[in-house]
Write an enzyme that holds these catalytic residues in place. Structure first.
Site, PDB file in Angstrom:
ATOM      1  N   ARG A  38       0.830  -1.211   0.000  1.00 44.49           N
ATOM      2  CA  ARG A  38       0.000   0.000   0.000  1.00 44.49           C
ATOM      3  C   ARG A  38       0.862   1.258   0.000  1.00 44.49           C
ATOM      4  O   ARG A  38       0.479   2.271  -0.590  1.00 44.49           O
ATOM      5  CB  ARG A  38      -0.936  -0.014   1.208  1.00 44.49           C
ATOM      6  CG  ARG A  38      -2.116  -0.963   1.008  1.00 44.49           C
ATOM      7  CD  ARG A  38      -2.998  -1.045   2.225  1.00 44.49           C
ATOM      8  NE  ARG A  38      -4.224  -1.773   1.918  1.00 44.49           N
ATOM      9  CZ  ARG A  38      -5.042  -2.275   2.831  1.00 44.49           C
ATOM     10  NH1 ARG A  38      -4.760  -2.129   4.111  1.00 44.49           N
ATOM     11  NH2 ARG A  38      -6.131  -2.919   2.474  1.00 44.49           N
ATOM     12  N   LYS A 206     -14.991 -16.249   7.145  1.00 48.08           N
ATOM     13  CA  LYS A 206     -16.428 -16.257   7.423  1.00 48.08           C
ATOM     14  C   LYS A 206     -17.266 -16.048   6.178  1.00 48.08           C
ATOM     15  O   LYS A 206     -17.071 -15.093   5.441  1.00 48.08           O
ATOM     16  CB  LYS A 206     -16.764 -15.146   8.433  1.00 48.08           C
ATOM     17  CG  LYS A 206     -16.212 -15.403   9.827  1.00 48.08           C
ATOM     18  CD  LYS A 206     -16.711 -14.325  10.766  1.00 48.08           C
ATOM     19  CE  LYS A 206     -16.270 -14.617  12.186  1.00 48.08           C
ATOM     20  NZ  LYS A 206     -16.759 -13.574  13.120  1.00 48.08           N
ATOM     21  N   GLY A 364      -6.667  -6.892   0.726  1.00 49.93           N
ATOM     22  CA  GLY A 364      -6.721  -7.534   2.031  1.00 49.93           C
ATOM     23  C   GLY A 364      -5.802  -8.738   2.146  1.00 49.93           C
ATOM     24  O   GLY A 364      -4.644  -8.699   1.736  1.00 49.93           O
ATOM     25  N   GLY A 388     -11.949  -4.457   1.730  1.00 50.42           N
ATOM     26  CA  GLY A 388     -13.341  -4.157   2.054  1.00 50.42           C
ATOM     27  C   GLY A 388     -14.009  -3.311   0.994  1.00 50.42           C
ATOM     28  O   GLY A 388     -15.167  -3.548   0.621  1.00 50.42           O
TER      29      GLY A 388
END
Length: 407
Positions: A38, A206, A364, A388
Site C-alpha cells: 500500500r 467467514k 486484504g 473491504g
C-alpha cells in the site's frame, strides 16, 4: 463529474498545500512493516504532486485505535517506509491536527511531503455525528491555508463515511487520485463487462462477510470457487459433517438457497472435493487429507478442523482458472501463514499467474498472501489496495468516498 488529478496539476499546484488521503494501513510486526504494497501504491500520486511543486500533507489511518493516541497504531513506521522508498523529502508529524502538525504544515517547502499522525487517533474521524466529523474536517482543511485542495487516493478507505474521506471533500476543491481511478475502472469492468468465462475465487474465514458479494455474483460469474474457512458452511449445507471446522450454523439455510438458485442463474458454485484436516490450529499440527464426504472418518476423527483445501481441490480450482478470461479473487483458500496449510492458496495464485485471464486480486488477505508466498505484484493484472472497498463495490454498494467526489 469528478475532477481528475491531472486537472489539479494543470491548474497549477506549485506553492499550494494539497491534502492527500492515502492508504498507509499496512500490516506491522511491532514497528516493522511486513507488506509495503500500500505504501508503494501511494507513491505515484505523491510524487506527481511533489514534482509539480505542491506542498503535500498526507492523511492516513492504521489499524483501529479507539479514537485516541495509541503508540501501537502510530503511522510512523508506515511514514518511515514511505520516506525510505520516496525520492522526495518526507516529514512526519507527531500529532494529527495539533501544534506539531500545524507547525510542520506551515513550514513545508515546495515539493515536500508531510505525513500527519493516524487520523483515527481523533475520535471525530469515525464519528457517526455529522457535526463532529465536520468539525474535524474543518481542522484538517485549515492545514492547507487559503488555497488548498484535496485528493482522495485511498481506495482502501472509500467505503467509509469518515471525516478525512467524505466530509473533507465538501470543504476543499476535491480531486480523484490516480490510484482510486484505476481501482474503479478495473472493478467496473469486472462487474459490468467481464470477458468470459468469468471465474470468481472466494475464500477467507467467514461466509457471513461475503454473503452479499456471493448474492450479487450469482448470475454474473460463470463459476464461483469457494475455499477458506467459509467452505465448511457450504459443506454443512450439503449435509457433510465438518468436525470442529469453522462453521456458521446460522448461515446454512442462506447457503442452501445459493446452492439451489445458482445453477438456474447460470453460475456454477464449485466446492472442494478434499480438505487438509488438522488435529489443532497450529503450524506443526498433525494433519491428513480427507474427502469432503468423509472428513471425520480418518485417524483425527471428529475433533479436528479443516485448514486448507486439499490437493485434488487445488487441481480442480486450477483447471477452472486455466480456462478463464477474467478472474476475481478475494480471500485465501486456507491458513496460508502456516506452510502446511498454504498449498491451496499457492495453487490458486500459480494458476492465476499461468492463465491468460485478466486477473484482479481483491486486496486484504489475498494481497498479503500472494506477496508472502513469493509472488510479485506484476504477475497479476491488478492487486486492489482495498479489500473491504473492493468487496462492497462488487456487492453493488455506494461508496461514500466515491460519492463525495461526484463519481
Amino acid at each position: 463529474m469528478a475532477h481528475a488529478l491531472d486537472e489539479l496539476i494543470a491548474d497549477g499546484v506549485a506553492g499550494r498545500r494539497v491534502l492527500v488521503r492515502s492508504d498507509l494501513n499496512v500490516p506491522l510486526d511491532g514497528s516493522t512493516v511486513t507488506d509495503d504494497g500500500r505504501v508503494r501504491a501511494s507513491l505515484p500520486v505523491l510524487k506527481k504532486l511533489a514534482d509539480a511543486g505542491a506542498r503535500v500533507i498526507v492523511m492516513a489511518h492504521l489499524g483501529r485505535p479507539k479514537g485516541q493516541p495509541d503508540p501501537k497504531y502510530s503511522i510512523a513506521p508506515a511514514a518511515e517506509k514511505l520516506a525510505e522508498l520516496a525520492d522526495f523529502p518526507v516529514r512526519i508529524a507527531t500529532d494529527v491536527v495539533g501544534e506539531d502538525a500545524r507547525a510542520k504544515a506551515a513550514a513545508l517547502a515546495d515539493g515536500e511531503v508531510l505525513v500527519i499522525e493516524n487520523v483515527r487517533f481523533d475520535a471525530r474521524e469515525t464519528s457517526k455525528d455529522d457535526a463532529e466529523r465536520g468539525a474535524f474536517a474543518d481542522e484538517l482543511a485549515a492545514l492547507t491555508g487559503d488555497d488548498g485542495a484535496y485528493v482522495d487516493d485511498a481506495f482502501g478507505a472509500v467505503h467509509r463515511k469518515h471525516a478525512s474521506v467524505f466530509d473533507i471533500a465538501q470543504r476543499l476543491p476535491a480531486y480523484l487520485g490516480d490510484l482510486v481511478k484505476r481501482e474503479l475502472d478495473v472493478l467496473t469492468k469486472v462487474v459490468s463487462d467481464p470477458e468470459r468465462p468469468f471465474v470468481v475465487v472466494m475464500g477467507g474465514s467467514k461466509v457471513s462477510d461475503k454473503l452479499a458479494v456471493i448474492e450479487n455474483l450469482i448470475g454474473k460469474a460463470d463459476s464461483l470457487l469457494i475455499g477458506g474457512g467459509m467452505v465448511f458452511t457450504f459443506l454443512a449445507a450439503q449435509g457433510h459433517p465438518v468436525g470442529g471446522s469453522l462453521l456458521e450454523k446460522d448461515q446454512i439455510e442462506t447457503v442452501k438457497d445459493y446452492l439451489e438458485k445458482a445453477p438456474a442463474a447460470g453460475t456454477k458454485i464449485i466446492l472442494p472435493v478434499d480438505i487438509v484436516y488438522a488435529a489443532k490450529f497450529a503450524a506443526d499440527a498433525d494433519h491428513e487429507v480427507r474427502p469432503v464426504d468423509a472428513i471425520e472418518s480418518g485417524r483425527i476423527g471428529a475433533s479436528g478442523l479443516g485448514l486448507d483445501i486439499g490437493p485434488e481441490s487445488a487441481k480442480l480450482f486450477a483447471d477452472k482458472i486455466k480456462g478463464a478470461r477474467t478472474v476475481f479473487w478475494n480471500g485465501p483458500a486456507g491458513v496460508f501463514e502456516m506452510e502446511a496449510f498454504a498449498g491451496g492458496t499457492r495453487a490458486v495464485a500459480e494458476a492465476i499467474v499461468a492463465s491468460d485471464a485478466m486477473s484482479v486480486i481483491g486486496g486484504g488477505d489475498s494481497a498479503s498472501a500472494v506477496r508472502n508466498l513469493g509472488f510479485s505484484d506484476d504477475q497479476f493484472g491488478h492487486i486492489s489496495t482495498g479489500g473491504g472497498a473492493s468487496l462492497e463495490f462488487i456487492e453493488g454498494k455506494e461508496l461514500p468516498g466515491v460519492v463525495a467526489l461526484g463519481v
